[in-house]
Design a protein around this motif. Structure first.
Motif, PDB file in Angstrom:
ATOM      1  N   GLY A  84       3.794  -4.892  -4.320  1.00 60.94           N
ATOM      2  CA  GLY A  84       2.567  -5.640  -4.595  1.00 60.94           C
ATOM      3  C   GLY A  84       2.772  -7.137  -4.491  1.00 60.94           C
ATOM      4  O   GLY A  84       1.915  -7.866  -3.969  1.00 60.94           O
ATOM      5  N   ASN A  85       3.917  -7.627  -4.997  1.00 52.86           N
ATOM      6  CA  ASN A  85       4.228  -9.053  -4.862  1.00 52.86           C
ATOM      7  C   ASN A  85       4.279  -9.468  -3.396  1.00 52.86           C
ATOM      8  O   ASN A  85       3.786 -10.539  -3.016  1.00 52.86           O
ATOM      9  CB  ASN A  85       5.581  -9.354  -5.514  1.00 52.86           C
ATOM     10  CG  ASN A  85       5.538  -9.259  -7.023  1.00 52.86           C
ATOM     11  OD1 ASN A  85       4.509  -9.498  -7.644  1.00 52.86           O
ATOM     12  ND2 ASN A  85       6.662  -8.901  -7.624  1.00 52.86           N
ATOM     13  N   ALA A  86       4.898  -8.622  -2.572  1.00 57.63           N
ATOM     14  CA  ALA A  86       5.022  -8.943  -1.152  1.00 57.63           C
ATOM     15  C   ALA A  86       3.659  -8.979  -0.472  1.00 57.63           C
ATOM     16  O   ALA A  86       3.355  -9.898   0.303  1.00 57.63           O
ATOM     17  CB  ALA A  86       5.936  -7.924  -0.473  1.00 57.63           C
ATOM     18  N   CYS A  87       2.813  -7.987  -0.779  1.00 59.20           N
ATOM     19  CA  CYS A  87       1.469  -7.965  -0.182  1.00 59.20           C
ATOM     20  C   CYS A  87       0.664  -9.182  -0.613  1.00 59.20           C
ATOM     21  O   CYS A  87      -0.045  -9.800   0.192  1.00 59.20           O
ATOM     22  CB  CYS A  87       0.735  -6.686  -0.571  1.00 59.20           C
ATOM     23  SG  CYS A  87       1.407  -5.176   0.159  1.00 59.20           S
ATOM     24  N   GLN A 115       9.120 -10.392   7.340  1.00 61.45           N
ATOM     25  CA  GLN A 115       8.271 -11.376   6.668  1.00 61.45           C
ATOM     26  C   GLN A 115       8.947 -11.890   5.411  1.00 61.45           C
ATOM     27  O   GLN A 115       9.506 -11.116   4.632  1.00 61.45           O
ATOM     28  CB  GLN A 115       6.930 -10.731   6.287  1.00 61.45           C
ATOM     29  CG  GLN A 115       6.040 -10.387   7.458  1.00 61.45           C
ATOM     30  CD  GLN A 115       5.272 -11.585   7.984  1.00 61.45           C
ATOM     31  OE1 GLN A 115       5.566 -12.717   7.641  1.00 61.45           O
ATOM     32  NE2 GLN A 115       4.304 -11.333   8.828  1.00 61.45           N
ATOM     33  N   TRP A 116       8.874 -13.203   5.182  1.00 56.66           N
ATOM     34  CA  TRP A 116       9.377 -13.777   3.943  1.00 56.66           C
ATOM     35  C   TRP A 116       8.322 -13.609   2.860  1.00 56.66           C
ATOM     36  O   TRP A 116       7.150 -13.935   3.044  1.00 56.66           O
ATOM     37  CB  TRP A 116       9.695 -15.257   4.122  1.00 56.66           C
ATOM     38  CG  TRP A 116      10.920 -15.518   4.954  1.00 56.66           C
ATOM     39  CD1 TRP A 116      10.955 -15.896   6.252  1.00 56.66           C
ATOM     40  CD2 TRP A 116      12.271 -15.396   4.535  1.00 56.66           C
ATOM     41  NE1 TRP A 116      12.250 -16.027   6.683  1.00 56.66           N
ATOM     42  CE2 TRP A 116      13.078 -15.726   5.638  1.00 56.66           C
ATOM     43  CE3 TRP A 116      12.893 -15.038   3.324  1.00 56.66           C
ATOM     44  CZ2 TRP A 116      14.471 -15.714   5.580  1.00 56.66           C
ATOM     45  CZ3 TRP A 116      14.274 -15.036   3.268  1.00 56.66           C
ATOM     46  CH2 TRP A 116      15.048 -15.366   4.387  1.00 56.66           C
ATOM     47  N   THR A 117       8.744 -13.110   1.702  1.00 58.14           N
ATOM     48  CA  THR A 117       7.837 -12.947   0.571  1.00 58.14           C
ATOM     49  C   THR A 117       8.583 -13.275  -0.712  1.00 58.14           C
ATOM     50  O   THR A 117       9.805 -13.373  -0.740  1.00 58.14           O
ATOM     51  CB  THR A 117       7.294 -11.503   0.468  1.00 58.14           C
ATOM     52  OG1 THR A 117       8.384 -10.613   0.174  1.00 58.14           O
ATOM     53  CG2 THR A 117       6.619 -11.078   1.760  1.00 58.14           C
ATOM     54  N   THR A 118       7.828 -13.405  -1.794  1.00 61.99           N
ATOM     55  CA  THR A 118       8.444 -13.642  -3.093  1.00 61.99           C
ATOM     56  C   THR A 118       9.037 -12.352  -3.647  1.00 61.99           C
ATOM     57  O   THR A 118       8.659 -11.247  -3.249  1.00 61.99           O
ATOM     58  CB  THR A 118       7.420 -14.219  -4.081  1.00 61.99           C
ATOM     59  OG1 THR A 118       8.092 -14.637  -5.258  1.00 61.99           O
ATOM     60  CG2 THR A 118       6.362 -13.187  -4.442  1.00 61.99           C
ATOM     61  N   THR A 167      11.212 -19.721 -12.017  1.00 61.06           N
ATOM     62  CA  THR A 167      12.217 -19.617 -10.954  1.00 61.06           C
ATOM     63  C   THR A 167      11.590 -18.920  -9.753  1.00 61.06           C
ATOM     64  O   THR A 167      10.557 -18.266  -9.870  1.00 61.06           O
ATOM     65  CB  THR A 167      13.449 -18.824 -11.407  1.00 61.06           C
ATOM     66  OG1 THR A 167      13.060 -17.481 -11.723  1.00 61.06           O
ATOM     67  CG2 THR A 167      14.099 -19.466 -12.616  1.00 61.06           C
ATOM     68  N   THR A 168      12.234 -19.082  -8.605  1.00 57.77           N
ATOM     69  CA  THR A 168      11.714 -18.482  -7.375  1.00 57.77           C
ATOM     70  C   THR A 168      12.839 -17.760  -6.642  1.00 57.77           C
ATOM     71  O   THR A 168      13.917 -18.321  -6.453  1.00 57.77           O
ATOM     72  CB  THR A 168      11.112 -19.554  -6.451  1.00 57.77           C
ATOM     73  OG1 THR A 168       9.982 -20.135  -7.096  1.00 57.77           O
ATOM     74  CG2 THR A 168      10.654 -18.932  -5.138  1.00 57.77           C
ATOM     75  N   ARG A 169      12.581 -16.509  -6.276  1.00 58.82           N
ATOM     76  CA  ARG A 169      13.483 -15.761  -5.412  1.00 58.82           C
ATOM     77  C   ARG A 169      12.669 -15.242  -4.232  1.00 58.82           C
ATOM     78  O   ARG A 169      11.534 -14.810  -4.398  1.00 58.82           O
ATOM     79  CB  ARG A 169      14.126 -14.585  -6.142  1.00 58.82           C
ATOM     80  CG  ARG A 169      15.254 -14.953  -7.070  1.00 58.82           C
ATOM     81  CD  ARG A 169      16.114 -13.738  -7.378  1.00 58.82           C
ATOM     82  NE  ARG A 169      15.328 -12.608  -7.831  1.00 58.82           N
ATOM     83  CZ  ARG A 169      15.766 -11.344  -7.811  1.00 58.82           C
ATOM     84  NH1 ARG A 169      16.961 -11.067  -7.331  1.00 58.82           N
ATOM     85  NH2 ARG A 169      15.010 -10.363  -8.258  1.00 58.82           N
ATOM     86  N   CYS A 170      13.258 -15.261  -3.068  1.00 58.20           N
ATOM     87  CA  CYS A 170      12.560 -14.826  -1.867  1.00 58.20           C
ATOM     88  C   CYS A 170      13.332 -13.711  -1.180  1.00 58.20           C
ATOM     89  O   CYS A 170      14.535 -13.552  -1.368  1.00 58.20           O
ATOM     90  CB  CYS A 170      12.371 -15.984  -0.893  1.00 58.20           C
ATOM     91  SG  CYS A 170      11.586 -17.439  -1.625  1.00 58.20           S
ATOM     92  N   SER A 171      12.624 -12.948  -0.370  1.00 57.80           N
ATOM     93  CA  SER A 171      13.238 -11.880   0.409  1.00 57.80           C
ATOM     94  C   SER A 171      12.563 -11.840   1.771  1.00 57.80           C
ATOM     95  O   SER A 171      11.386 -12.183   1.904  1.00 57.80           O
ATOM     96  CB  SER A 171      13.065 -10.530  -0.294  1.00 57.80           C
ATOM     97  OG  SER A 171      13.483  -9.473   0.538  1.00 57.80           O
ATOM     98  N   ASN A 172      13.324 -11.416   2.779  1.00 56.52           N
ATOM     99  CA  ASN A 172      12.726 -11.281   4.114  1.00 56.52           C
ATOM    100  C   ASN A 172      12.853  -9.853   4.619  1.00 56.52           C
ATOM    101  O   ASN A 172      13.114  -9.603   5.777  1.00 56.52           O
ATOM    102  CB  ASN A 172      13.364 -12.260   5.103  1.00 56.52           C
ATOM    103  CG  ASN A 172      14.881 -12.089   5.167  1.00 56.52           C
ATOM    104  OD1 ASN A 172      15.449 -11.252   4.493  1.00 56.52           O
ATOM    105  ND2 ASN A 172      15.521 -12.904   5.988  1.00 56.52           N
ATOM    106  N   LYS A 173      12.609  -8.892   3.723  1.00 60.46           N
ATOM    107  CA  LYS A 173      12.738  -7.487   4.090  1.00 60.46           C
ATOM    108  C   LYS A 173      11.399  -6.758   4.121  1.00 60.46           C
ATOM    109  O   LYS A 173      11.348  -5.535   4.147  1.00 60.46           O
ATOM    110  CB  LYS A 173      13.707  -6.779   3.141  1.00 60.46           C
ATOM    111  CG  LYS A 173      13.263  -6.795   1.690  1.00 60.46           C
ATOM    112  CD  LYS A 173      14.369  -6.337   0.745  1.00 60.46           C
ATOM    113  CE  LYS A 173      14.808  -4.937   1.048  1.00 60.46           C
ATOM    114  NZ  LYS A 173      13.736  -3.974   0.760  1.00 60.46           N
ATOM    115  N   PHE A 174      10.310  -7.489   4.096  1.00 59.15           N
ATOM    116  CA  PHE A 174       8.979  -6.874   4.083  1.00 59.15           C
ATOM    117  C   PHE A 174       8.447  -6.777   5.505  1.00 59.15           C
ATOM    118  O   PHE A 174       8.488  -7.753   6.261  1.00 59.15           O
ATOM    119  CB  PHE A 174       8.042  -7.731   3.225  1.00 59.15           C
ATOM    120  CG  PHE A 174       6.690  -7.126   2.993  1.00 59.15           C
ATOM    121  CD1 PHE A 174       6.553  -5.842   2.488  1.00 59.15           C
ATOM    122  CD2 PHE A 174       5.540  -7.844   3.262  1.00 59.15           C
ATOM    123  CE1 PHE A 174       5.303  -5.289   2.251  1.00 59.15           C
ATOM    124  CE2 PHE A 174       4.284  -7.313   3.026  1.00 59.15           C
ATOM    125  CZ  PHE A 174       4.170  -6.032   2.515  1.00 59.15           C
TER     126      PHE A 174
END
Length: 703
Positions: A250-253, A414-417, A424-431
């Motif tokens: 849901g965060n990624a969407c 896609q980069w998403t939170t 704090t902020t963490r990101c991922s590019n696995k979406f």
């Protein structure tokens, strides 16, 4: 997007996708329906208290309102029956008519007798009148937890833990945030960012304190439909980072559709497409853990309730889950919610429902009330899951920030939170995949609505079709031009939308003529070589927008089945190209599977309905006639009336789409259909001689 399938289905798909070039996939019918402990009841609001009181006597307690005159109840198990006692009245327990529903097990389908008991005893008033109009058991929208997501196996050979460890970071993502062909950042420069538009993220929840989403969350329009409260955060298993594949969905969407953007040059975790739109968090499922593997627990009652929630305030419902359900109709509550939103949402302009295209015949994507989206693979290739779905209207670059990104380059997916601690902020590019594409198109539609908030759902469909293009893809040569000059692809629809073009069309859009529909029903097929063919003639001339094909079929197992619809202009639409894998037990003596499904077809947009049409069923690479056949079909053309024809004779005018054929607005009680019922329909229908029924209906312009 994650859809669940079996390992055998995956192996068949993997081998097939490496041997053939056409878009296709396997279908596993073992995962068709799994029933829940919820029941869905239709009754008038004035009768609700009577129904609720009577249901309490049978350990059936009220949960929440799903849609107008539709309510969800819970069947308590015998071992947890004490919970139901809290709402019971001592006098109720003395009722001699009590039927022991509490002994039922919700992991199976309630039989007709059990539903009959709920119907009869649950809705009687003091005068013996039944107040329940319709009753249906709810479904779990995902299969058993030990079945792993198909998409997980298609990426690479690394473990999920290694994948998370290598891809999570807290850095900065820079422009271009999305493929330049979408012209999203050009729209921002022109001042169009989705401002004042609310996008509902129908998913497993969003972290309300996430710095990349918090500012854009509309708390007043958010809700948890699983626990029926306002805690819409997803589950989070901090010691199991591999579970974040689903808990962060849901965060990624939300990030892709309408994530916070502080700087359009470089920003943490990218910028949302509609970066100034608001997010309504509609939590419809939980992420559970099974042997350290995640799986979503989602039920039809909660999902339907979310689809009808606050539809005068939420403009777009972004629904990125594909429930892996081919050839299935919607439960009546979901269809009722979609219909109500389509007709009355946004104060009559219509709620906009965006779904992943998914499998052929899927009830959500093949609905007239939704917009189906697919993802475009790296460099414009077919995505990893190659399902044909004629309901696909458009596609988006969902497998990376741009079409050239992939999981094997420095800037993958896609980069998403990600889940993170406050401040704090963490990101991922696995979406990636259709989940990403669905959220992306939802954001694009929000930008178009900012340009013209008075657009109807039908207007949006027209604008998407007119603004989309197909150039610059590896699949570009496989787009076929129809007789109206529009290029369509069996997996990508009309291509990918250009937001600046959408803004232009939105600002200059003129009202459309009234929408009409016209149906032809045929009960017989014929054999021609290795094909089964149904021929029909349309004697009404309609400028086509969409077509629905309601069809009964008998299909063999372990064969590549191909189904085409061919127009008078010889345009072909590929409705089905798949292997029937592991059919269920309820097949006939010839071991054939009985299928009754509805296909929504967009490929003929702009063509004329008048003339000879044919539906052809055959097996790929087979010369001899196989044991399969077509039963009855009902084809309905939706579009605008050509040359102001005066419809007479069998022509029928109405101001409202008739949903009775799907059991939605029929006041007669119905019980959930069984395969036996479907078989009887097939047998009875196929004995009818050729029947052609003509009907036409005028729609209001905003419908």
């Amino acid at each position: 997007m994650y859809s669940f399938s079996c390992v055998m289905c995956f192996l068949s798909f993997y081998l097939m996708s490496n041997l053939v070039g056409n878009a296709k996939g396997c279908i596993d019918y073992d995962l068709d329906l799994i029933y829940s402990d919820k029941i869905l009841v239709k009754c008038h609001s004035d009768d609700f208290n009577i129904v609720r009181r009577n249901f309490i006597r049978h350990n059936v307690t009220f949960l929440y309102k799903v849609a107008h005159n539709v309510y969800a109840f819970n069947i308590w198990m015998a071992e947890t029956g004490l919970n139901a006692q809290r709402e019971r009245n001592e006098a109720d327990l003395k009722d001699p008519r009590e039927f022991n529903i509490a002994e039922l097990k919700a992991s199976r389908e309630l039989n007709e007798t059990e539903l009959e008991a709920l119907y009869i005893f649950g809705g009687k008033d003091a005068f013996g009148n039944n107040r329940v109009k319709y009753i249906q058991q709810g479904e779990q929208l995902f299969p058993n937890p030990h079945v792993l997501p198909l998409e997980r196996h298609t990426r690479d050979t690394r473990t999920i833990f290694e994948d998370n460890r290598q891809r999570q970071h807290s850095g900065i993502v820079c422009s271009p945030f999305y493929d330049p062909a979408h012209h999203i950042e050009d729209a921002w420069k022109a001042g169009y960012t989705g401002k004042h538009i609310v996008i509902g993220i129908v998913d497993v929840g969003i972290d309300g304190d996430n710095q990349e989403l918090k500012e854009n969350i509309a708390v007043e329009y958010s809700h948890n439909f699983v626990d029926n409260n306002n805690n819409y955060a997803p589950e989070y298993y901090g010691n199991y980072p591999e579970l974040s594949t689903l808990t962060n969905h849901g965060n990624a969407c939300g990030t892709v559709a309408a994530g916070v953007c502080r700087n359009t040059t470089c920003d943490p975790c990218s910028c949302g497409v509609a970066k100034d739109a608001k997010i309504a968090v509609l939590k419809t499922g939980k992420v559970m853990k099974f042997r350290n593997w995640p799986y979503p627990a989602m039920e039809s009652s909660a999902y339907a309730a979310a689809l009808g929630y606050k539809h005068n305030h939420i403009a777009i419902y972004s629904c990125s889950w594909d429930f892996n359900k081919p050839f299935t109709k919607l439960d009546f509550a979901s269809e009722k919610a979609l219909f109500k939103g389509y007709k009355a949402g946004r104060k009559g302009l219509g709620s906009i429902y965006v779904f992943p295209a998914g499998r052929p015949g899927n009830g959500f994507s093949n609905s007239l009330y939704t917009i189906a989206v697919n993802t475009i693979g790296v460099n414009g290739t077919l995505p990893g899951r190659r399902f044909v779905n004629t309901a696909t209207l458009v596609s988006a670059f969902g497998d990376g920030n741009t079409r050239h990104d992939s999981g094997m380059v420095i800037r993958p997916l896609q980069w998403t939170t990600m889940h993170s601690q406050p401040n704090t902020t963490r990101c991922s590019n696995k979406f990636s995949g259709s989940s990403s594409a669905t959220a992306l198109v939802s954001g694009i539609i929000a930008i178009a609505l900012q340009a013209n908030p008075n657009l109807t759902v039908r207007d949006i469909k027209h604008i998407l079709v007119e603004s989309s293009t197909y150039t610059g893809l590896e699949e570009t040569p496989n787009f076929k031009q129809n007789a109206a000059g529009k290029f369509y692809h069996s997996a990508f629809g009309f291509g990918y939308p250009n937001v600046m073009e959408m803004i232009h069309y939105a600002q200059n859009f003129t009202p459309l003529p009234n929408l009409v529909h016209y149906s032809v029903f045929v009960a017989d097929d014929r054999i021609y070589g290795d094909k089964r063919i149904v021929d029909l003639f349309s004697n009404k001339s309609i400028d086509i927008e969409q077509i629905t094909v309601d069809v009964w079929m008998k299909l063999p197992k372990e064969e590549n089945v191909v189904l085409h619809l061919i127009s008078p202009s010889r345009t072909e639409a590929l409705l089905l190209d798949t292997i029937i894998n592991r059919p269920p037990e309820d097949v006939d003596v010839d071991n054939r599977l009985h299928v009754h499904t509805v296909f929504l077809v967009n490929a003929f947009w702009g063509e004329i309905s008048y003339g000879n049409w044919s539906l052809e069923l055959r097996l790929q690479n087979r010369q001899s006639f196989p044991e399969h056949d077509l039963g009855a079909i009902n084809i309905t053309f939706y579009g605008t009336q050509k040359d102001n024809l005066n419809i007479t004779g069998n022509g029928k005018r109405t101001n409202e789409y008739d949903l009775q054929k799907n059991g939605v607005d029929n006041n007669d009680r119905k019980v959930k259909g069984t395969q036996k019922y479907k078989n009887n329909v097939m047998n009875n229908t196929c004995n009818i001689t050729l029947i052609i029924i003509f009907s036409i209906a005028l729609f209001e312009n905003n419908f």
